[in-house]
Design an enzyme around this catalytic site. Structure first.
Site, PDB file in Angstrom:
ATOM      1  N   GLY A   1      41.699  42.267  43.430  1.00 10.78           N
ATOM      2  CA  GLY A   1      42.641  43.225  43.531  1.00 10.78           C
ATOM      3  C   GLY A   1      43.631  42.199  42.907  1.00 10.78           C
ATOM      4  O   GLY A   1      44.613  42.892  42.136  1.00 10.78           O
ATOM      5  N   ASP A   2      43.984  41.070  43.154  1.00  2.89           N
ATOM      6  CA  ASP A   2      44.789  40.265  42.463  1.00  2.89           C
ATOM      7  C   ASP A   2      44.689  40.142  41.209  1.00  2.89           C
ATOM      8  O   ASP A   2      45.870  40.207  40.268  1.00  2.89           O
ATOM      9  CB  ASP A   2      44.784  38.748  43.309  1.00  2.89           C
ATOM     10  CG  ASP A   2      45.491  38.728  44.482  1.00  2.89           C
ATOM     11  OD1 ASP A   2      46.318  39.246  44.807  1.00  2.89           O
ATOM     12  OD2 ASP A   2      44.981  37.934  45.324  1.00  2.89           O
ATOM     13  N   LEU A   3      43.345  39.813  40.518  1.00  4.77           N
ATOM     14  CA  LEU A   3      43.177  39.606  39.172  1.00  4.77           C
ATOM     15  C   LEU A   3      43.436  40.997  38.404  1.00  4.77           C
ATOM     16  O   LEU A   3      44.108  40.855  37.357  1.00  4.77           O
ATOM     17  CB  LEU A   3      41.956  39.185  39.001  1.00  4.77           C
ATOM     18  CG  LEU A   3      41.401  37.926  39.707  1.00  4.77           C
ATOM     19  CD1 LEU A   3      39.968  37.761  39.499  1.00  4.77           C
ATOM     20  CD2 LEU A   3      42.075  36.922  38.878  1.00  4.77           C
TER      21      LEU A   3
END
Length: 391
Positions: free
Chosen positions: A172-174
């Protein structure tokens, strides 16, 4: 050789992973990325580990190394007059500002969107949040695993619907960082026409929903709720992980022609009961997969990969990361960088995933910079600001 974003200055106020990943992507393309960190501890990821490397009295987090190449580091206390003054100068001379504070924090520090554009109307602002900057849960803090669960990804991942599983990297962050960098490049392109910057917004929620792909339309159009079912594709059969004599391999029969090649080569009737079409095979998945496993059972992985390559059926093994980074194909794509770190010396780190035709190495630079030590560029950045102010 010039890089695509050479001459672009990015002020990276973000920490952890989503924002830093976006900044790193822009840095890979040649932008000058000035990472603003709090004095003392710096970015949260400087303390995330193990593993740590380097001196015991000042260990370096390999997590931090993963998302901060091609950046400079300055330390600013944004609650102090000096810190706010220096950030004001950076904003005046910058092209892009990245932030992933919780909604409202930057406003309280005196740097609302209105103030930022008052200081620099050409500034492109990338704002990354957990669940969006507005809406009923707009102020909610966002961490990757929570977002993977809330955005439905964990319900699609794992061996069964009863065992929701997170993806093995903070996806999700990436993804939020990738979407953010994509939005920034579009906004910079637009600025060439309008002369003005704008705000680009994304979130962990938006990024994960944005990659639901066929699982999304499976629900919104067909009304089917996708569920985790292990290592086999829900809409194509056979497509997944299979066992052989000395290990496992994956195959992908993405067309009827590939299925006929596979079945014919391994003694399976391609038009047998429940096998003639992909729709039938998906409905009859367990029997089809069992037939493929049985055909593979007495053959080695090496034998199978050779045979499948000869008949043109896509296949591959499951590599551990050490074998990925030692693989000559990985290295041929410029995906491992040799860099000189100010403390660690010569080290290898993963490289950017984009190549340009005039650069044998991944990314847009001819030379990549090591992730910085905390405050490493305090003096040089302030000297540059003095020059810009005088100019």
């Amino acid at each position: 050789m010039s890089a695509p974003l050479e001459g672009t200055t990015v002020i990276d106020l973000s920490r952890a992973l989503a924002g830093p990943h976006a900044g790193m992507m822009l840095g890979d393309m040649g932008a000058r990325v000035i990472k603003v960190e709090s004095p003392g501890s710096g970015d949260d990821t400087r303390g995330w580990g193990p593993p740590f490397v380097g001196p015991e009295d000042d260990p370096i987090s390999t997590y931090f190394l993963s998302c901060n190449r091609n950046k400079e580091s300055v330390t600013l206390d944004l609650k102090s007059d000096d810190g706010r003054d220096t950030l004001t100068r950076l904003v005046r001379h910058g092209d892009v500002l990245i932030e992933n504070f919780r909604p409202g924090v930057l406003d309280r520090l005196g740097f609302s969107v209105e103030r930022l554009h008052e200081l620099n109307p050409r500034l492109v602002i990338l704002s990354i949040s957990g669940f969006g900057h507005d809406g009923p849960q707009g102020g909610r803090a966002g961490y990757d695993q929570i977002a993977q669960g809330e955005a439905g990804l964990m319900s699609l991942t794992g061996p069964s619907p009863d065992q929701p599983t997170r993806v093995g990297v903070p996806i999700g962050d990436l993804l939020a960082g990738m979407y953010g960098a994509y939005g920034v490049v579009a906004a910079l392109h637009e600025r060439n026409r309008t002369g003005r910057g704008r705000v680009v917004r994304t979130s962990l929620l938006a990024a994960i929903v944005g990659v639901h792909a066929f699982q999304g339309t499976r629900y919104t159009v067909a009304g089917e709720v996708g569920k985790a079912q292990g290592n086999h594709h829900p809409s194509i059969t056979p497509y997944g992980l299979f066992e052989c004599k000395d290990g496992m391999l994956q195959i992908a029969c993405g067309s009827e022609g590939l299925w006929v090649k596979l079945a014919t080569a391994f003694g399976i009737d391609p038009v047998g009961e429940g096998m003639a079409t992909n729709r039938e095979r998906v409905a009859n998945r367990e029997a089809v997969n069992a037939a493929v496993n049985a055909a593979f059972a007495d053959r080695t992985l090496a034998e199978l990969l050779t045979t499948l390559d000869e008949i043109g059926v896509p296949a591959g093994e499951v590599r551990t990361l050490d074998r990925v980074y030692e693989w000559d194909q990985t290295r041929s794509q410029g995906l491992v960088l040799d860099i000189d770190h100010p403390v660690l010396g010569s080290i290898e780190i993963p490289g950017p995933p984009i190549r340009f035709d005039d650069n044998a190495y991944a990314g847009g630079r001819s030379q990549h910079l090591a992730p910085p030590m905390l405050g490493q560029h305090n003096d040089s950045v302030r000297a540059w600001l003095d020059e810009q102010d005088q100019a």
